[in-house]
Design a protein around this motif. Structure first.
Motif: not given
Length: 271
Positions: A96-97, A92-94, A62-63, A70, A66-67
């Motif tokens: 949302e990020v 941190n769904n796609t 998941r992290a 981003t 997120r990266r």
């Protein structure tokens, strides 16, 4: 204008089977979510009893996502995302990020699990400037995915294809590669591919636990070697550091010290 759309398919009419463990619900359980049933908790606990490190793998995956998102929004300027096999909503769904950085981002989620469909409203919350949509389809149906996603995304503009822990559900590696090729063929130059999946040859205890899971009656998930995962990016330009164990992909200052775990992934640009 905010757009919330959902394209129903066969899974929309299926009953949610709470008697058989399901990978999306087990993954949700490992991530600390509440969208699961006792059968999923039992399967998840049985797995962690053999291999406690699966929780680290789930959270590291998941992290990594997120990266990736981003980077794609902040550095690559991507504003469109096709997230296939999205699973159940957590933090941190796609969308949302992406929309936190660029509110105008447009995201299409694809899954075919009835419980995910039941949570589509949660997935479809978008900023007023952007859009989100949900497509009820199987990863084995790339043409259906593309046709439905084109209602929200402009495939004349660079788009990021996200395949996070989904290709392992395709039993044949050559077929999985063919699906990736078909999906990427529809995207223009400047698009990106993000893939991460469970990996072979890293931790024999992980492999033992996965084999037991696959024999439990649940939908099997096939671990693949880092070389096989790298093959998904053939013909594309890998972003540094290439295909690596996911904690090692561009860790931030607040991330834990990178370690090698049984989950590899990468990000690449279509030339």
């Amino acid at each position: 204008m905010t757009e919330h759309t959902s394209t129903p398919g066969p899974a929309a009419h299926q009953r949610i089977d709470t008697s058989v463990p399901h990978s999306a619900r087990i993954w949700n359980y490992w991530l600390g979510g509440k969208d699961n049933y006792p059968v999923d908790e039992e399967a998840g606990d049985a797995y962690t009893k053999v291999f406690p490190g699966i929780v680290t793998i789930a959270r590291s995956s998941r992290a990594f996502l997120r990266r990736n998102i981003t980077y794609l929004v902040a550095e690559a300027g991507i504003r469109q995302f096709l997230d296939v096999g999205t699973g159940l909503p957590t933090a941190n769904n796609t969308h949302e990020v992406a929309q936190r950085i660029a509110p105008e981002s447009r995201i299409v989620y694809v899954d075919n699990d009835p419980l995910v469909l039941a949570h589509a409203r949660a997935l479809l919350y978008s900023t007023p400037e952007g859009a989100t949509a949900y497509v009820d389809a199987n990863v084995l149906e790339p043409d259906r995915i593309l046709a439905a996603a084109a209602e929200t995304l402009d495939f004349g503009r660079p788009t990021a294809l996200i395949l996070s822990n989904i290709l392992g559900h395709v039993a044949d590696h050559d077929q999985a590669r063919s699906i990736v090729t078909r999906l990427m063929a529809a995207l223009p130059s400047g698009s990106y591919l993000s893939v991460n999946d469970g990996s072979l040859g890293i931790d024999p205890v992980f492999e033992q636990a996965q084999e037991a899971y696959n024999n439990s009656g649940a939908v099997p998930y096939n671990l693949r070697t880092p070389e096989q995962i790298t093959a998904y990016f053939d013909g594309l330009e890998l972003i540094e550091p290439g295909v690596v164990s996911v904690p090692q992909w561009r860790p931030g200052p607040d991330d834990a010290a990178p370690e090698v775990i049984g989950e590899h992934g990468g990000l690449a640009r279509k030339p």
